[in-house]
Design a protein around this motif. Structure first.
Motif, PDB file in Angstrom:
ATOM      1  N   GLY A   1      37.315  28.379  36.277  1.00 57.48           N
ATOM      2  CA  GLY A   1      36.604  28.715  35.163  1.00 57.48           C
ATOM      3  C   GLY A   1      36.572  27.477  34.295  1.00 57.48           C
ATOM      4  N   THR A   2      37.455  26.760  33.845  1.00 57.64           N
ATOM      5  CA  THR A   2      37.516  25.961  32.970  1.00 57.64           C
ATOM      6  C   THR A   2      36.685  24.697  33.245  1.00 57.64           C
ATOM      7  OG1 THR A   2      39.297  24.958  33.406  1.00 57.64           O
ATOM      8  CG2 THR A   2      39.440  26.816  31.946  1.00 57.64           C
ATOM      9  N   ALA A   3      36.773  24.183  34.401  1.00 59.37           N
ATOM     10  CA  ALA A   3      36.107  22.844  34.755  1.00 59.37           C
ATOM     11  C   ALA A   3      34.839  23.211  35.474  1.00 59.37           C
ATOM     12  CB  ALA A   3      37.129  22.187  35.875  1.00 59.37           C
TER      13      ALA A   3
ATOM     14  N   ARG B   1      40.182  42.204  39.961  1.00 62.85           N
ATOM     15  CA  ARG B   1      41.334  41.072  40.753  1.00 62.85           C
ATOM     16  C   ARG B   1      40.682  40.566  41.796  1.00 62.85           C
ATOM     17  NH1 ARG B   1      43.310  44.260  45.199  1.00 62.85           N
ATOM     18  NH2 ARG B   1      43.860  45.726  43.920  1.00 62.85           N
ATOM     19  N   ASN B   2      39.746  41.077  42.596  1.00 63.32           N
ATOM     20  CA  ASN B   2      39.025  40.476  43.716  1.00 63.32           C
ATOM     21  C   ASN B   2      38.122  39.597  43.640  1.00 63.32           C
ATOM     22  OD1 ASN B   2      40.781  41.780  45.725  1.00 63.32           O
ATOM     23  ND2 ASN B   2      39.417  43.793  45.651  1.00 63.32           N
ATOM     24  N   ILE B   3      37.219  39.834  42.575  1.00 59.28           N
ATOM     25  CA  ILE B   3      36.286  38.854  41.880  1.00 59.28           C
ATOM     26  C   ILE B   3      36.985  37.582  41.430  1.00 59.28           C
ATOM     27  CG2 ILE B   3      34.463  38.032  40.519  1.00 59.28           C
ATOM     28  CD1 ILE B   3      33.501  41.120  40.258  1.00 59.28           C
ATOM     29  N   GLY B   4      38.004  37.636  40.755  1.00 55.09           N
ATOM     30  CA  GLY B   4      38.923  36.439  40.623  1.00 55.09           C
ATOM     31  C   GLY B   4      39.311  35.834  41.541  1.00 55.09           C
ATOM     32  N   GLU B   5      39.892  36.450  42.662  1.00 56.27           N
ATOM     33  CA  GLU B   5      40.406  35.772  43.925  1.00 56.27           C
ATOM     34  C   GLU B   5      39.046  34.953  44.493  1.00 56.27           C
ATOM     35  OE1 GLU B   5      40.296  35.703  48.136  1.00 56.27           O
ATOM     36  OE2 GLU B   5      39.356  37.601  47.238  1.00 56.27           O
TER      37      GLU B   5
ATOM     38  N   PHE C   1      36.326  29.286  46.629  1.00 55.81           N
ATOM     39  CA  PHE C   1      35.006  28.813  47.020  1.00 55.81           C
ATOM     40  C   PHE C   1      33.888  29.624  46.609  1.00 55.81           C
ATOM     41  CE2 PHE C   1      37.863  26.989  50.424  1.00 55.81           C
ATOM     42  CZ  PHE C   1      37.887  25.895  49.837  1.00 55.81           C
ATOM     43  N   GLY C   2      34.187  30.826  45.961  1.00 59.31           N
ATOM     44  CA  GLY C   2      33.255  31.855  45.265  1.00 59.31           C
ATOM     45  C   GLY C   2      32.534  31.056  43.942  1.00 59.31           C
ATOM     46  N   SER C   3      31.486  30.561  43.740  1.00 56.53           N
ATOM     47  CA  SER C   3      31.138  30.158  42.660  1.00 56.53           C
ATOM     48  C   SER C   3      30.902  30.834  41.304  1.00 56.53           C
ATOM     49  CB  SER C   3      29.538  29.338  42.729  1.00 56.53           C
ATOM     50  OG  SER C   3      28.611  30.525  42.902  1.00 56.53           O
ATOM     51  N   LEU C   4      31.308  30.507  40.327  1.00 56.58           N
ATOM     52  CA  LEU C   4      31.261  31.183  38.933  1.00 56.58           C
ATOM     53  C   LEU C   4      30.412  30.248  37.909  1.00 56.58           C
ATOM     54  CD1 LEU C   4      31.629  33.141  36.959  1.00 56.58           C
ATOM     55  CD2 LEU C   4      33.982  32.254  36.713  1.00 56.58           C
ATOM     56  N   ALA C   5      29.338  30.358  37.611  1.00 56.48           N
ATOM     57  CA  ALA C   5      28.740  29.409  36.458  1.00 56.48           C
ATOM     58  C   ALA C   5      28.741  30.427  35.244  1.00 56.48           C
ATOM     59  CB  ALA C   5      27.500  29.023  36.984  1.00 56.48           C
TER      60      ALA C   5
ATOM     61  N   ILE D   1      43.373  30.638  31.369  1.00 61.88           N
ATOM     62  CA  ILE D   1      42.918  32.050  32.204  1.00 61.88           C
ATOM     63  C   ILE D   1      41.822  32.887  31.607  1.00 61.88           C
ATOM     64  CG2 ILE D   1      44.692  33.444  31.195  1.00 61.88           C
ATOM     65  CD1 ILE D   1      43.743  32.880  35.173  1.00 61.88           C
ATOM     66  N   ASP D   2      42.078  33.018  30.343  1.00 60.54           N
ATOM     67  CA  ASP D   2      40.746  33.824  29.656  1.00 60.54           C
ATOM     68  C   ASP D   2      39.380  33.425  30.020  1.00 60.54           C
ATOM     69  OD1 ASP D   2      43.071  35.409  28.668  1.00 60.54           O
ATOM     70  OD2 ASP D   2      42.994  34.383  26.792  1.00 60.54           O
ATOM     71  N   ILE D   3      39.213  32.214  30.394  1.00 56.62           N
ATOM     72  CA  ILE D   3      37.974  31.763  30.548  1.00 56.62           C
ATOM     73  C   ILE D   3      37.216  32.368  31.843  1.00 56.62           C
ATOM     74  CG2 ILE D   3      36.383  29.758  31.214  1.00 56.62           C
ATOM     75  CD1 ILE D   3      38.294  28.406  28.974  1.00 56.62           C
ATOM     76  N   PRO D   4      38.173  32.225  33.087  1.00 55.36           N
ATOM     77  CA  PRO D   4      37.567  32.735  34.207  1.00 55.36           C
ATOM     78  C   PRO D   4      37.490  34.432  34.384  1.00 55.36           C
ATOM     79  CG  PRO D   4      39.747  32.035  34.776  1.00 55.36           C
ATOM     80  CD  PRO D   4      39.233  31.330  33.530  1.00 55.36           C
TER      81      PRO D   4
END
Length: 612
Positions: free
Chosen positions: A247-249, A296-300, A305-309, A440-443
């Motif tokens: 999330g942060t980087a 929970r599962n999306i966070g996992e 290797f699941g992207s988040l932008a 942790i609040d960012i992801p």
């Protein structure tokens, strides 16, 4: 004109793709053609295993192993033909994957390249390109060996070394890029013998982007220089740290906006996860129906290797209160199906057909001791009730006395919020982000953004698990996704008191660890949340008598002490540093319950634990 890189999980590539897609009318949007993946023979030997009755059919087991969840490591054909960095043997070769403690598997319809259990095919939603990514089974399936029998346990914590796997993968990509002979072999296989100079040049260019992305991930998640190279090692991983940095980087596209993942923990076992009111070792995530498991599962997936932008919204959208735009490769529908299967998973019963029989007299005496010493935290649940919901017990970290690093890092790590500063932490509710705030609040913000972006898919996926199970329970979508998210987020905040106060000294004063029912606990070594105790017998010893060094990574089961053998393995675990001080993250202290019993009583308790 330069072509865009193949690496779909680089944030800029994802954003550009989504921007182009948004200009196309849904009715005129072209159908995405999925890349055809041909079957190839698996590389190396796959051991013959036996399975226990955990409520799953052979088909369901295979589906769970190879249903993608949106994780993208590298293109599927690349992983099929990539060589190991230091030899011409394939990276996916069974011997190599077994060394990393991933479970080799045969070629099948849903495993076309004969990859290890949990390495799944995923077609990118925007391009149709085939990628390989990890799914739940990679981290939550294990094999234990006794004599000549190899027993596969569904939902058990893996013994795998994720960090070594990724380091080897990064080295393999780098070697392929810089060794012409290795690249030529790779290109010939991936391009199916084509000698087109243009295709070969394109492949090399794409390989550069992938190698760069993996190197960046390895750099961002590197340990501080004074940490041992094998600190994370086999059978544990700092998943929370990886998710925070995702999330942060990466999501915010600032590689310096990171925290070192210095709190590796054992992979939790999956049975009973869906039924618990809270999840995670630090009980930080409410498991409210429909939306809790999905979040929970999306966070996992974001951590593996699941992207988040997370991109700043254009000015005209900000006028209407939309401050960010969210995108990801996460397969929300796949996650719904995976959760539905986990919901029906039974804990493994001690298999007396393969392991020494249980001494019923000792076990009966041990049950009495369990009720006196353990049941207040680890409630007893009869096997006929294991699929029913339960309320987990949480114990303050200071009270239980086990290593606090995971609790501290999860709640106290800070990061820059960049353009999110001044917006609500959870989009729908919550305080506004400070310029520097909880990492942790960012992801979590990103996950909420993804759910809100795909409300229909999210509610459908969340309802899959609620409609599954032996009781035929049906849940309808009477509440909107926003209503469900608000309930989830309020519960999450209730679980996390004011960290601005509680983290002043770097120790999360309000931290707790979750104590769950111990059904199937015999198959989940090593013990304590950080894997610092090798077996159940050692856990019942006073901390000063617990081994402070032992080998990890062996699959050879020890049915007496209940764990894996400790005199040999893949890597040595050390509680202490070279100067004699306890290594932060590795403490084996705390959890004193049962440690004052006599040796005879301890053996009785161990025997009873086998029956759960």
């Amino acid at each position: 004109m330069d072509k865009p890189p193949v690496l779909q999980y680089i944030n800029t590539a994802i954003i550009c793709t989504l921007l182009l897609a948004s200009c196309t009318s849904p009715t005129n949007k072209p159908e995405i053609s999925k890349e055809v993946v041909e079957q190839v023979t698996h590389s190396g030997q796959v051991p013959k295993r036996v399975w226990l009755n955990q409520g799953w059919s052979d088909k369901l087991r295979q589906d769970f192993w190879f249903t993608g969840q949106g994780s993208q490591i590298i293109p599927y054909s690349w992983f099929t033909w990539l060589e190991q960095p230091d030899s011409t043997a394939l990276f996916r070769d069974s011997e190599h994957m077994e060394m990393l403690r991933y479970l080799p598997s045969k070629t099948s319809a849903n495993n076309p390249s004969g990859l290890p259990i949990g390495f799944a095919l995923h077609h990118n939603q925007q391009t149709g390109q085939a990628w390989v990514g990890m799914t739940c089974a990679a981290c939550h399936t294990n094999q234990l060996d006794f004599n000549d029998t190899k027993i596969l346990i569904e939902g058990a914590p893996t013994l795998a070394n994720f960090v070594l796997f990724f380091s080897r993968l990064n080295a393999a990509l780098e070697a392929t890029l810089n060794d012409n002979q290795k690249f030529n072999r790779f290109a010939k296989r991936v391009l199916k013998g084509s000698k087109s100079a243009e295709l070969i040049d394109d492949l090399r260019e794409d390989l550069k982007h992938v190698a760069l992305a993996t190197a960046e991930r390895q750099t961002v998640n590197a340990l501080p220089a004074h940490y041992p190279e094998d600190f994370t090692s086999y059978a544990r991983l700092d998943a929370f740290g990886n998710i925070q940095n995702a999330g942060t980087a990466f999501a915010l596209d600032d590689l310096n906006n990171k925290n070192a993942p210095t709190a590796p923990v054992s992979y939790p076992f999956l049975w009973g996860t869906h039924q618990s009111n809270v999840v995670q070792w630090n009980a930080s995530a409410p498991n409210v129906p429909v939306i809790g498991p999905l979040v929970r599962n999306i966070g996992e997936v974001v951590g593996v290797f699941g992207s988040l932008a997370i991109e700043e919204a254009p000015v005209w959208q900000r006028v209407w209160g939309k401050h960010a735009r969210y995108s990801s490769t996460v397969d929300i529908q796949g996650l719904g199906q995976l959760e539905a299967w986990v919901k029906t998973l039974l804990p493994p019963a001690w298999p007396e057909q393969y392991l020494p029989g249980i001494d019923t007299n000792k076990a009966a005496q041990g049950k009495v001791l369990y009720q006196d010493n353990c049941a207040n935290c680890h409630q007893l649940i009869d096997r006929k009730n294991v699929l029913k919901d339960y309320q987990a017990v949480t114990v303050p970290v200071r009270t239980i006395g086990t290593d606090p690093t995971m609790s501290n890092n999860a709640s106290c790590h800070q990061a820059k919020t960049l353009f999110l500063a001044g917006t609500k932490t959870d989009i729908l509710i919550g305080n506004k982000f400070d310029a520097i705030d909880r990492a942790i609040d960012i992801p979590v913000n990103g996950v909420v953004g993804l759910v809100l972006k795909h409300p229909i898919k999210a509610i459908e996926a969340g309802l899959v698990a609620e409609r599954a199970g032996p009781n035929g329970k049906k849940t309808t979508a009477k509440k909107s996704i926003e209503e469900r998210l608000k309930v989830y987020l309020k519960n999450r905040h209730d679980l996390s008191p004011d960290t601005d106060v509680d983290c002043q000294d770097g120790f999360y004063d309000a931290g707790v660890y979750k104590a769950r029912p111990l059904n199937g606990i015999w198959a989940t070594a090593p013990y304590l949340h950080n894997g610092s105790v090798p077996n159940l017998w050692s856990l019942l010893q006073s901390p000063e008598l617990r081994p402070d060094t032992f080998w990890v990574g062996s699959r050879q089961f020890d049915p007496v002490h209940v764990g894996y053998i400790t005199h040999k393995g893949m890597n040595e675990f050390n509680v202490k540093q070279g100067n004699g001080d306890v290594m932060p993250g590795n403490s084996n202290h705390g959890h004193l319950h049962g440690t004052t019993l006599s040796n005879d009583e301890k053996w009785q308790l161990v025997e009873f634990l086998k029956t759960l």
